[in-house]
Design a protein around this motif. Structure first.
Motif, PDB file in Angstrom:
ATOM      1  N   LEU A 191       0.887  -1.028  -0.258  1.00 60.54           N
ATOM      2  CA  LEU A 191       0.927  -0.277  -0.056  1.00 60.54           C
ATOM      3  C   LEU A 191       0.826   0.852  -0.270  1.00 60.54           C
ATOM      4  O   LEU A 191       0.279   2.124  -1.210  1.00 60.54           O
ATOM      5  CB  LEU A 191      -0.996   0.345   1.116  1.00 60.54           C
ATOM      6  CG  LEU A 191      -1.939  -1.060   1.074  1.00 60.54           C
ATOM      7  CD1 LEU A 191      -3.046  -1.171   2.829  1.00 60.54           C
ATOM      8  CD2 LEU A 191      -2.854  -1.132   0.238  1.00 60.54           C
ATOM      9  N   SER A 192       1.682   0.818   0.340  1.00 61.78           N
ATOM     10  CA  SER A 192       3.063   2.073   1.151  1.00 61.78           C
ATOM     11  C   SER A 192       3.167   3.020  -0.818  1.00 61.78           C
ATOM     12  O   SER A 192       3.613   4.199  -1.166  1.00 61.78           O
ATOM     13  CB  SER A 192       4.002   2.268   1.258  1.00 61.78           C
ATOM     14  OG  SER A 192       5.615   2.199   1.835  1.00 61.78           O
ATOM     15  N   LYS A 193       3.380   1.456  -1.856  1.00 57.43           N
ATOM     16  CA  LYS A 193       3.972   1.644  -3.030  1.00 57.43           C
ATOM     17  C   LYS A 193       3.350   1.943  -3.674  1.00 57.43           C
ATOM     18  O   LYS A 193       3.239   2.528  -5.230  1.00 57.43           O
ATOM     19  CB  LYS A 193       4.965   0.969  -3.759  1.00 57.43           C
ATOM     20  CG  LYS A 193       5.954   1.071  -2.598  1.00 57.43           C
ATOM     21  CD  LYS A 193       7.367  -0.493  -3.322  1.00 57.43           C
ATOM     22  CE  LYS A 193       8.708  -0.183  -3.034  1.00 57.43           C
ATOM     23  NZ  LYS A 193       9.407  -0.792  -4.116  1.00 57.43           N
ATOM     24  N   ASN A 194       1.849   1.896  -3.152  1.00 58.69           N
ATOM     25  CA  ASN A 194       0.363   1.851  -4.367  1.00 58.69           C
ATOM     26  C   ASN A 194       0.479   1.125  -5.632  1.00 58.69           C
ATOM     27  O   ASN A 194       0.224   1.196  -6.460  1.00 58.69           O
ATOM     28  CB  ASN A 194      -0.104   3.302  -4.635  1.00 58.69           C
ATOM     29  CG  ASN A 194      -1.026   3.499  -5.354  1.00 58.69           C
ATOM     30  OD1 ASN A 194      -2.004   2.306  -4.552  1.00 58.69           O
ATOM     31  ND2 ASN A 194      -1.926   4.165  -6.590  1.00 58.69           N
ATOM     32  N   ARG A 195       1.180  -0.620  -5.169  1.00 57.98           N
ATOM     33  CA  ARG A 195       1.306  -1.265  -5.832  1.00 57.98           C
ATOM     34  C   ARG A 195       0.833  -2.879  -5.738  1.00 57.98           C
ATOM     35  O   ARG A 195       0.526  -3.660  -4.726  1.00 57.98           O
ATOM     36  CB  ARG A 195       2.833  -1.572  -5.810  1.00 57.98           C
ATOM     37  CG  ARG A 195       3.718  -2.957  -7.174  1.00 57.98           C
ATOM     38  CD  ARG A 195       4.841  -2.140  -7.275  1.00 57.98           C
ATOM     39  NE  ARG A 195       4.784  -0.705  -7.613  1.00 57.98           N
ATOM     40  CZ  ARG A 195       5.957  -0.340  -7.780  1.00 57.98           C
ATOM     41  NH1 ARG A 195       7.557  -0.803  -7.574  1.00 57.98           N
ATOM     42  NH2 ARG A 195       6.083   0.346  -7.824  1.00 57.98           N
TER      43      ARG A 195
END
Length: 136
Positions: free
Chosen positions: A17-21
């Motif tokens: 989620l922090s990389k939106n990946r």
């Protein structure tokens, strides 16, 4: 940090989620569409967790040949992802040449924003750099 969304003997879907990946990996050959129960629903729910302009890192090295039902399923998922915020997909290509051609044809048909790489590291670095350039 990656979080597992779904893991079967045939594939795995994870998110960072922090990389939106989203991460997708083929783990083993499947026997047919019955091995993809809830697959489309899980992809849709996973995509809903992402912010706009998310990326996908896809490891298809072990991808077997696709039958019609599975190819249609993958096509529906690709269309949904593109319509709902996907900006790029980095793919480690299938070892099987026919599988590679099938995925290439499917991605072209759906105008999937895909780039192919030889290693997982190259794919991840590409996506990280793309996102960094977008955020400048």
């Amino acid at each position: 940090m990656k979080t597992e969304v779904l893991k079967t003997e045939h594939y795995c879907i994870e998110v960072n989620l922090s990389k939106n990946r989203i991460y997708f990996a083929v783990l083993a050959k499947w026997s047919g569409i019955k091995d993809f129960e809830n697959f489309e629903e899980v992809w849709i729910e996973t995509a809903k967790r992402m912010k706009p302009n998310f990326t996908i890192h896809s490891d298809l090295r072990l991808m077997p040949k696709l039958n019609y039902d599975i190819e249609a399923l993958f096509g529906r998922i690709q269309s949904y992802l593109i319509e709902n915020g996907l900006i790029a997909l980095a793919e480690t290509a299938a070892v099987d040449d026919i599988s590679n051609l099938q995925i290439h044809r499917l991605s072209e048909r759906n105008q999937m924003p895909v780039n192919k790489f030889k290693t997982e590291e190259e794919a991840e670095n590409y996506l990280d750099q793309l996102v960094a350039n977008l955020n400048m």
